[in-house]
Motif scaffolding. Sequence first.
Motif, short mmCIF file in Angstrom:
data_model
loop_
_atom_site.label_atom_id
_atom_site.label_comp_id
_atom_site.label_asym_id
_atom_site.label_seq_id
_atom_site.Cartn_x
_atom_site.Cartn_y
_atom_site.Cartn_z
N VAL A 134 103.54 28.09 33.76
CA VAL A 134 104.84 27.61 34.59
C VAL A 134 104.36 27.17 35.99
O VAL A 134 104.04 27.07 36.67
CB VAL A 134 105.84 29.02 34.79
N GLU A 135 105.79 26.65 35.84
CA GLU A 135 105.70 25.44 37.15
C GLU A 135 106.48 26.53 38.61
O GLU A 135 106.87 27.78 38.26
CB GLU A 135 106.07 24.23 37.62
N LEU A 136 105.57 26.00 39.62
CA LEU A 136 105.14 26.99 41.01
C LEU A 136 106.57 27.40 41.07
O LEU A 136 107.31 28.04 41.77
CB LEU A 136 104.44 26.75 42.27
N SER A 137 107.09 25.90 40.89
CA SER A 137 108.99 26.04 41.77
C SER A 137 109.82 26.74 41.13
O SER A 137 110.84 27.00 41.68
CB SER A 137 109.48 24.36 41.53
N GLU A 138 109.28 27.52 39.42
CA GLU A 138 110.17 27.89 38.79
C GLU A 138 110.41 29.27 40.06
O GLU A 138 111.38 30.13 39.44
CB GLU A 138 109.85 28.61 37.50
N PHE A 139 109.15 29.70 40.88
CA PHE A 139 109.46 31.31 41.07
C PHE A 139 110.27 31.10 42.80
O PHE A 139 109.86 31.71 43.41
CB PHE A 139 108.53 31.44 41.30
N SER A 140 110.63 30.33 42.99
CA SER A 140 111.48 29.63 44.30
C SER A 140 112.16 30.55 45.10
O SER A 140 112.61 31.03 46.65
CB SER A 140 112.43 28.75 44.86
N ASP A 141 112.53 31.72 43.78
CA ASP A 141 113.64 33.05 44.51
C ASP A 141 112.33 34.15 45.10
O ASP A 141 112.72 34.97 45.53
CB ASP A 141 114.43 33.68 43.12
N GLU A 142 111.28 34.03 44.39
CA GLU A 142 110.91 35.19 45.00
C GLU A 142 109.31 34.44 45.82
O GLU A 142 108.63 35.63 47.13
CB GLU A 142 109.52 35.36 43.69
N SER A 155 109.06 28.57 49.76
CA SER A 155 108.86 27.18 49.90
C SER A 155 108.00 26.82 50.15
O SER A 155 106.85 26.00 49.93
CB SER A 155 109.96 26.55 50.27
N TRP A 156 107.62 27.55 51.84
CA TRP A 156 106.33 26.96 52.51
C TRP A 156 104.95 27.50 52.33
O TRP A 156 104.09 26.66 51.95
CB TRP A 156 106.15 27.11 54.36
N VAL A 157 105.39 28.60 51.10
CA VAL A 157 103.81 28.87 50.69
C VAL A 157 104.12 27.47 49.09
O VAL A 157 102.31 28.31 49.25
CB VAL A 157 104.18 30.68 50.18
N ILE A 158 104.41 27.92 48.60
CA ILE A 158 104.52 26.92 47.69
C ILE A 158 103.73 25.63 47.51
O ILE A 158 103.46 24.97 47.25
CB ILE A 158 105.39 26.49 46.29
N ALA A 159 104.74 25.35 49.55
CA ALA A 159 103.90 23.61 49.73
C ALA A 159 102.45 23.73 50.20
O ALA A 159 102.08 22.90 49.70
CB ALA A 159 104.65 23.59 50.55
N LYS A 189 98.98 21.20 48.27
CA LYS A 189 98.53 20.79 49.10
C LYS A 189 97.08 20.71 48.10
O LYS A 189 96.46 19.83 48.60
CB LYS A 189 98.50 21.12 50.54
N ILE A 190 96.45 21.50 47.79
CA ILE A 190 94.99 21.14 47.14
C ILE A 190 95.53 21.44 45.80
O ILE A 190 94.55 21.95 45.25
CB ILE A 190 94.65 23.24 47.55
N GLY A 191 96.71 20.73 45.41
CA GLY A 191 96.83 20.72 43.58
C GLY A 191 97.27 21.64 42.90
O GLY A 191 97.12 21.35 41.52
N LEU A 192 97.17 22.78 43.20
CA LEU A 192 97.91 23.83 42.68
C LEU A 192 99.41 24.37 42.75
O LEU A 192 99.89 23.99 43.67
CB LEU A 192 97.72 25.15 43.38
N ASP A 193 100.06 23.71 41.14
CA ASP A 193 100.89 23.74 41.08
C ASP A 193 101.96 24.02 40.06
O ASP A 193 103.12 24.80 39.96
CB ASP A 193 102.40 22.22 41.60
N THR A 194 100.85 25.10 39.42
CA THR A 194 101.30 25.55 38.17
C THR A 194 100.84 26.78 38.87
O THR A 194 99.92 27.36 39.25
CB THR A 194 101.01 25.00 37.03
N ALA A 195 101.65 28.88 38.05
CA ALA A 195 101.15 29.60 37.72
C ALA A 195 99.75 29.49 37.29
O ALA A 195 98.76 30.55 38.27
CB ALA A 195 101.37 30.67 36.82
N ARG A 196 99.36 29.48 36.67
CA ARG A 196 97.96 29.56 35.74
C ARG A 196 97.00 28.55 36.53
O ARG A 196 95.54 29.56 36.85
CB ARG A 196 97.76 29.15 34.58
N VAL A 243 101.24 36.74 45.97
CA VAL A 243 102.24 35.53 45.21
C VAL A 243 101.20 35.85 43.78
O VAL A 243 101.61 35.55 42.62
CB VAL A 243 101.64 34.16 45.76
N MET A 244 100.21 36.57 43.55
CA MET A 244 99.38 35.87 42.02
C MET A 244 99.91 37.14 41.83
O MET A 244 99.73 37.73 40.66
CB MET A 244 97.37 37.12 42.39
N ARG A 245 99.86 38.44 42.46
CA ARG A 245 101.26 39.70 41.72
C ARG A 245 102.04 39.00 41.30
O ARG A 245 102.68 39.64 40.27
CB ARG A 245 101.36 40.65 42.79
N ILE A 246 102.89 38.45 42.02
CA ILE A 246 104.23 38.02 41.33
C ILE A 246 104.44 37.20 40.45
O ILE A 246 104.94 37.03 39.07
CB ILE A 246 104.86 37.34 41.99
#
Length: 413
Positions: free
Chosen positions: A353-361, A364-368, A372-379, A403-406
């Motif tokens: 799942v794309e990390l942007s799908e979790f923007s409600d939980e 955005s700055w954490v997702i960003a 930055k280090i190339g991690l943009d999906t849950a897995r 974040v990992m718990r979510i």
Amino acid sequence: MENLALIDSFSEFKDDKLIDRVTLMAILEDVFRNALKKKYGSDDNFDIIINPDKGDMEIWRNRVVVADGEVEDPNSEISLTEARKIERDFEVGEEVSEEVKLIQLGRRAILALRQNLISKIHEHDNTNLYKQFKDIIGDIYTAEVHHVRPKAVILVDDEGNEIVLPKEKQIPSDFFRKGDNVRGIIENVELKGNKPQIIMSRTSELFLEKLFEQEIPEVADGLITVKKVVRIPGEKAKVAVDSYDDRIDPVGACVGMKGSRIHGIVRELGNENIDVINYTTNTQLFITRALSPAKVSSIKIDENTNRADVFLKLEEVSKAIGRGGHNIKLAGLLTGFELDVIREGNPAEEEDVELSEFSDEIESWVIAEFAKIGLDTARSILNQDVNDLVRRTDLEEETVLEVMRILKEEFED
């Protein structure tokens, strides 16, 4: 002759400024001729004899004797009566040589003459300095910190020459104190008015290349060639090396046993992470090596657009991109290709799942930060070690764990 300060200073100029005898005599003659032109209108009929070693000089004015009342140019002609005051046996048509004392030029003229002399000496120094440093542009140079300013560090070399190290030419981690020795390359020499400004750089790719030449004997001897250098100063660099001798391992020779050879270069550059790569004309292989430490599955190259699709397993993506995207950026600069990362994997076997799908939980700055280090999906995040994520991002351990718990809850559901 009057012992004027101007004459006393001849030897002083020669010794302090290290001007050779011929040059000093030429400068002095030029200065005196300018003074004579102002006083007499022309210097054509004057002889100047200079002895800079003894601090002495003579000026002789040559004039032709003409009959009384026929003097038209007092500078080049002298009446018979005036000539016979110098020597009684002069006749019309003969040449009279008469010494001109400096004091005859007048006090103001002498002061102006001295100032002109100093100006000419400085002009000569600046011309020589400009030529001297113009010839060593691109070479490593060492100088001492004289004082630190907000926008630049001012350095002075052993000969007292001032060198400027601008803030933007410094490595971000650089910190200098008065008296520190600083190495960099002479990047440019600019004329500011008549004075040359010498610019040093520590951020240039050429500085790193020259450090390789200086620190690694095989590079200095030409047994190993540095083909290309790219860097993000203070962060990361990639250096492609090659050898025409199959018996020499260029990477091994540059790195040394347990990094012994490259350690000094890394320390000089504020612990900049340096990847040394074997150069090859095989584009696919070169891109693969440039993306190290990631293991590339396959590459699809479009030579027309200079783009390449790089296929990687999910766990290799973050390695290929690197912290802040530095690794993939430098790999692209090194190879000359725009690199697009394509993740491999069977969606049916490993749903993601794309990390942007979790923007409600997740903010955005954490997702960003993860992006930055190339991690943009849950897995891509769940496959990482917590301590490693804390080290590679600006996130606290507590934030990473949350974040990992979510993300885990998403897959458990």
